[in-house]
Design a protein around this motif. Structure first.
Motif, PDB file in Angstrom:
ATOM      1  N   ASP A  44      22.480  85.332  51.274  1.00 17.35           N
ATOM      2  CA  ASP A  44      23.532  84.551  51.925  1.00 17.35           C
ATOM      3  C   ASP A  44      24.852  85.324  51.831  1.00 17.35           C
ATOM      4  OD1 ASP A  44      24.977  82.599  53.145  1.00 17.35           O
ATOM      5  OD2 ASP A  44      24.942  81.196  51.453  1.00 17.35           O
ATOM      6  N   PRO A  45      25.030  86.355  52.667  1.00 18.44           N
ATOM      7  CA  PRO A  45      26.250  87.175  52.568  1.00 18.44           C
ATOM      8  C   PRO A  45      27.477  86.416  53.071  1.00 18.44           C
ATOM      9  CG  PRO A  45      24.942  87.863  54.454  1.00 18.44           C
ATOM     10  CD  PRO A  45      24.112  86.844  53.716  1.00 18.44           C
ATOM     11  N   ASP A  46      28.620  86.812  52.567  1.00 16.29           N
ATOM     12  CA  ASP A  46      29.885  86.223  52.966  1.00 16.29           C
ATOM     13  C   ASP A  46      30.193  86.630  54.406  1.00 16.29           C
ATOM     14  OD1 ASP A  46      32.504  85.476  53.378  1.00 16.29           O
ATOM     15  OD2 ASP A  46      33.217  86.172  51.425  1.00 16.29           O
ATOM     16  N   PRO A  47      30.304  85.688  55.340  1.00 18.97           N
ATOM     17  CA  PRO A  47      30.549  86.050  56.748  1.00 18.97           C
ATOM     18  C   PRO A  47      31.847  86.812  56.958  1.00 18.97           C
ATOM     19  CG  PRO A  47      29.879  83.743  56.557  1.00 18.97           C
ATOM     20  CD  PRO A  47      30.155  84.233  55.171  1.00 18.97           C
ATOM     21  N   SER A  48      32.834  86.592  56.087  1.00 20.97           N
ATOM     22  CA  SER A  48      34.104  87.288  56.272  1.00 20.97           C
ATOM     23  C   SER A  48      33.979  88.784  55.996  1.00 20.97           C
ATOM     24  CB  SER A  48      35.170  86.681  55.358  1.00 20.97           C
ATOM     25  OG  SER A  48      34.849  86.905  53.984  1.00 20.97           O
ATOM     26  N   ILE A  49      32.970  89.179  55.212  1.00 18.48           N
ATOM     27  CA  ILE A  49      32.756  90.597  54.925  1.00 18.48           C
ATOM     28  C   ILE A  49      32.064  91.278  56.099  1.00 18.48           C
ATOM     29  CG2 ILE A  49      31.619  92.226  53.378  1.00 18.48           C
ATOM     30  CD1 ILE A  49      31.927  90.138  51.172  1.00 18.48           C
ATOM     31  N   VAL A  50      31.141  90.563  56.720  1.00  9.43           N
ATOM     32  CA  VAL A  50      30.456  91.088  57.903  1.00  9.43           C
ATOM     33  C   VAL A  50      31.293  90.692  59.116  1.00  9.43           C
ATOM     34  CG1 VAL A  50      28.241  91.309  59.082  1.00  9.43           C
ATOM     35  CG2 VAL A  50      28.299  90.648  56.683  1.00  9.43           C
ATOM     36  N   VAL A 373      20.190  77.667  60.615  1.00 14.81           N
ATOM     37  CA  VAL A 373      21.044  77.877  59.442  1.00 14.81           C
ATOM     38  C   VAL A 373      22.106  78.911  59.803  1.00 14.81           C
ATOM     39  CG1 VAL A 373      21.130  78.573  57.023  1.00 14.81           C
ATOM     40  CG2 VAL A 373      19.135  77.335  57.897  1.00 14.81           C
ATOM     41  N   ALA A 374      23.355  78.649  59.445  1.00 11.22           N
ATOM     42  CA  ALA A 374      24.447  79.564  59.757  1.00 11.22           C
ATOM     43  C   ALA A 374      24.235  80.904  59.048  1.00 11.22           C
ATOM     44  CB  ALA A 374      25.776  78.951  59.352  1.00 11.22           C
ATOM     45  N   ARG A 375      24.091  81.967  59.818  1.00 10.33           N
ATOM     46  CA  ARG A 375      23.977  83.332  59.294  1.00 10.33           C
ATOM     47  C   ARG A 375      24.610  84.283  60.300  1.00 10.33           C
ATOM     48  NH1 ARG A 375      23.012  81.290  55.243  1.00 10.33           N
ATOM     49  NH2 ARG A 375      21.388  81.743  53.696  1.00 10.33           N
TER      50      ARG A 375
END
Length: 906
Positions: A44-50, A373-375
């Protein structure tokens, strides 16, 4: 789809019974049940980083390394958390690609600079082989790096020219009519199969001099595979404009050394038209998947069972709804057991994918959610169930010898599931930190190598493999090294471009810098003594000055010197491209005619006391003349000789053959607009007309050598022709034609060796180097001469071979911080180190000596009782391997002589 993972305790047999139709994957100590395509919610990576579209993914040990356009690579851990402490050491601000090595390091691909980064953080540059930016690196088990399947950096960082010898391409453009155009340079894409062969696709119609339409497979010895030519079967051809009708543009390695090729076709409806084609190892087509997307997509990912996961820009696959990601069966049909739902506010795109041994798939692109799911932009799913297996090991790299102060590279192929834990052992003790399938170990002087083994373990068992004993040896000195005892500093000399050795050890040098209209008086001709000083008895203080550039120095029988070049003043007197000095460097008062454009490149005395003069002039003494004139003994223009040259032709060299017939060579042209054809090499009759019996050599003739065997050696590139101009031998050359995938460009400096071989300069990329061919035209890959610093080597302005075979090189620039006026040097190369016995001695009844060996050579040892005995008895044969080897021969006869013969390796 239920995205909640089921965790089941072991053993695996019970797990399979409980899960029934579910697939299983072992992650750490857990055994997880899943359905293909299910989201791995633990990542579950941080979306702000990607924050942008991820362009490249690399997976290693459960971590994923990613980059976006204009950003550096970063690392997400197993759970998707960002590892803030991880940094690359390589000085590449925005890497294009990141490839793991077998030893735990990385190849960091940049543009133009790339680096090999070792696990300890040390780095070294990886040479660039393409003018276009490559993306695919292939680190090898021997420590080398292959780039796009066409260039190789050896373990020591040097360019491996033998690897590149046949890996060159002829470009062919392609346009699909839907907006895609591929023209100009060749853009190769490659994969390496399990036998070590490289398969390359791209916009080319020939590879290594052999017709190959868009696809080629290079054998392990580097030649195009004669039995693998699927291009015509795929419908790839050249049309009437010499453009490809179809373009193979992407590659993925399949099962059993098959490949999956992405094929672009001309559009029929204004939309992109592409296909996937599976080609078996024998070159036949296994399956073809027509029009697999509305855009071209990227290479598919082939699972261990042969099914393919395809990502790209599409909303459906045939009649099956599928946005951006789909799995296909081996026949091309959609696999209904694999289902992933991606959504995006605009349109879904899957840009890049990577998988691990556990069957987990990381993918990135334009999407907001995965299976509800939000990804955003980066996610991980379960793709396939790996098959449990006991670890298996197979040796891939185990050299017989290694040199001191080098690195020992050992490697094995490892299979098994769950992924085995690896540990290297040395003499039974674990090597600290050595947990990769490759071992890279520094070997210091006096080191004891020991015995090496690799152990692989997982829950199903343990296996061990022992490597053969490696011998500690002494590396042979590289051929082509600069002699440290010989350095001639040409103080304040503008540029040395001519060198003429004298029999007394002194040497004439010529040079200068031409600038139209200049009146600057520079050193143009000098004589230097054997110890490297300007000879005070020559000219004024050892030099003769002028205002231009010397192109040719020709010694006269009385010791005088004919000087030809581009100048209007010489030795304090007017001169238009031609002048004469006496043996002491004083100007001889001879009134040569005026050359309107003073570009005289070469001069040749005639038996009648006159001169033949060649260059780029158009008028001599007021008479229109095109580049070639014959002067009588009184220096007037001979009206019985008429130049046959075209107005744009330039003459670079003039020589008489062994029968006294005039040979004229010209490579340079002088014209505006499109470059016309050069003169090449012709033979002229007495009146200047072209001899029709001589077969004209049409291009690449700036150098001409008349050989004792009545043959002619011309270049560049070097070729040997008969006395009537028929080509006898083409020297092995890594070609440069209309491609940027060729990495070597022969400069305009070439000299003939006493054995009929050739030494020439390579100029396209730094470092500037000298390369050598044998007399039979084959490249001597054991020879590698760098005459300056490795990364910004100097320009090589002149090369000359002395009668004894010694090579002198004139260089300028690239010498680091040096005093002003000292950047011109003449250096000498050491003679070949394997032409002698080293440390010969008699021990008991045996003769023992060392031989310096080099690769690409075989060493035959012969013995005879007396020097005048013709018949010899063979003692043994040594295949050269780049190390010093010992020769032992019987020494029981009253007298015995041993000789060493060197032959090219078969």
């Amino acid at each position: 789809m239920d995205s909640r993972l089921r965790s089941i305790s072991r053993p695996s047999k019970l797990a399979h019974q409980l899960c029934n139709a579910l697939a299983l994957v072992a992650i750490g100590s857990e055994l997880l049940a899943f359905t293909p395509g299910e989201l791995d919610t633990r990542f579950d990576p941080d979306p702000s980083i990607v924050s942008g579209v991820v362009s490249r993914l690399t997976v290693k040990d459960g971590d994923v390394y990613f980059s976006s356009p204009g950003t550096r690579f970063r690392r997400f851990r197993e759970d998707g958390s960002l590892d803030e402490s991880w940094r690359l050491n390589s000085p590449v601000p925005v890497p294009l690609a990141l490839t793991a090595t077998p030893f735990g390091g990385w190849v960091v691909r940049g543009s133009p600079a790339s680096y090999l980064e070792q696990p300890d953080g040390t780095i070294r540059p990886v040479p660039s082989f393409l003018l276009v930016a490559p993306y695919y690196d292939f680190p090898q088990d021997d420590g080398s790096v292959v780039v796009e399947g066409v260039g190789r950096a050896a373990p020591d960082g040097n360019v491996d020219y033998k690897f590149m010898l046949h890996r060159w391409f002829n470009h062919a453009p392609f346009s699909d009519g839907a907006g895609f155009v591929q023209s100009g340079a060749v853009f190769p894409t490659a994969v390496q199969d399990r036998q070590g062969r490289f398969i390359v696709v791209g916009n080319f119609y020939r590879a290594g001099g052999i017709d190959r339409l868009g696809l080629v497979r290079f054998t392990t010895n580097g030649i195009p595979d004669p039995d693998w030519n699927p291009g015509p079967v795929l419908g790839v051809a050249l049309n009437e404009t010499n453009a490809l009708t179809r373009l193979p543009y992407s590659l993925a390695l399949g099962l059993d050394d098959s490949v999956v090729v992405g094929l672009r076709l001309p559009s029929t409806d204004g939309l992109p038209n592409s296909r996937l084609v599976v080609i078996r190892s024998d070159g036949t087509v296994a399956s073809e998947i027509k029009r697999y997307g509305e855009d071209y997509g990227w290479p598919p990912l082939v699972q261990p069972d042969g099914r393919m996961i395809v990502g790209g820009i599409f909303d459906s696959w045939g009649e099956t709804p599928a946005a951006g990601l789909v799995r296909l069966n081996s026949d091309g049909s959609v696999d209904a057991t694999f289902s992933v739902t991606l959504t995006h506010t605009n349109r879904v795109m899957v840009r890049t994918m990577a998988a691990d041994e556990s069957g987990r798939l990381w993918f990135a692109g334009n999407f907001d959610s995965v299976n509800g799911v939000a990804r955003p932009r980066l996610a991980r799913i379960f793709a396939w169930e790996p098959i449990p297996a006991v670890p298996a090991l197979e040796i891939n790299q185990s050299p017989p010898r290694v040199g001191t102060n080098e690195f020992l590279h050992l490697a094995a192929r490892v299979t098994g599931y769950p992924p085995p834990e690896l540990q290297w052992y040395r003499d039974g003790a674990p090597v600290p930190g050595a947990t990769n399938r490759g071992l890279r170990l520094p070997i210091s002087t006096g080191a004891e190598l020991g015995e090496f083994s690799l152990v692989a373990s997982n829950d199903l068992g343990t296996n061990r493999i022992d490597f053969r004993t490696v011998e500690l040896a002494t590396r042979s000195p590289r051929l082509g090294q600069v002699d440290p005892s010989f350095e001639r500093v040409m103080t304040n000399f503008p540029r040395v471009i001519q060198m003429v050795p004298r029999s007394d050890g002194r040497m004439l040098v010529g040079g200068g810098i031409w600038s139209s209209g200049t009146t600057l008086r520079q050193i143009m001709v000098a004589r230097i003594t054997a110890d490297g000083n300007f000879d005070p008895s020559f000219g004024t203080g050892g030099v003769v000055r002028g205002n231009g550039e010397v192109e040719s120095l020709r010694l006269l029988p009385d010791g005088g010197i004919l000087v030809a070049g581009q100048f209007t003043e010489f030795a304090g007197l007017p001169a238009t491209g031609l002048a004469e000095l006496d043996s002491n460097g004083q100007r001889v008062s001879r009134e040569f005619p005026r050359f309107e454009r003073p570009q005289v490149m070469t001069v040749l005395p005639t038996p009648e006391g006159g001169y033949l003069v060649g260059g780029a002039f158009t008028n001599v003494a007021g008479i229109p003349v095109r580049g070639l004139v014959r002067l009588t003994a009184n220096l007037s223009v001979d009206p019985t000789f008429q130049s046959p040259l075209e107005p744009w032709h330039g003459v670079d060299q003039l020589e008489f053959d062994l029968q006294g017939r005039l040979l004229v060579a010209g490579e340079r042209t002088y014209a505006t607009g499109p470059v016309p054809s050069p003169l090449g090499l012709v033979r002229l009759l007495e009146n200047g007309s072209i001899d029709p019996v001589f077969a004209r050599v049409t291009n690449g003739v700036r150098y001409l050598f008349v050989e004792p065997e009545h043959t002619l050696l011309v270049g560049v590139p070097p070729r040997r022709v008969s006395e009537d101009g028929q080509i006898i031998a083409q020297f092995d050359v890594i070609h440069v034609d209309d491609t940027t995938s060729s990495r070597i460009d022969l400069g305009y400096r070439m000299a003939r060796l006493p054995d009929g071989g050739v030494i020439a300069t390579r100029t396209r990329m730094r470092p500037r180097e000298l390369i050598r061919w044998r007399g039979d035209g084959t490249r001597d890959f054991a020879f590698f001469a760098e005459v300056g610093t490795p990364m910004n080597g100097p320009d090589i302005n002149a090369v000359v071979v002395l009668p004894e075979g010694e090579v002198l090189v004139a260089i300028s620039g690239g010498l680091g911080p040096i005093p002003e006026g000292h950047n011109q040097r003449i250096r000498r190369l050491l003679p070949d180190s394997d032409l002698r016995w080293n440390h010969p001695q008699v021990v008991g009844n045996q003769f023992v000596a060392e031989v310096t060996t080099h690769t690409e050579r075989t060493y035959e040892v012969q013995r005879r009782a007396t020097l005048d005995q013709r018949d010899t008895l063979p003692v043994g044969s040594l295949p050269g391997d780049g190390f010093i080897q010992e020769v032992v021969a019987p020494a029981t006869a009253p007298s015995q002589f041993l000789e060493l013969q060197i032959q090219p390796a078969p």
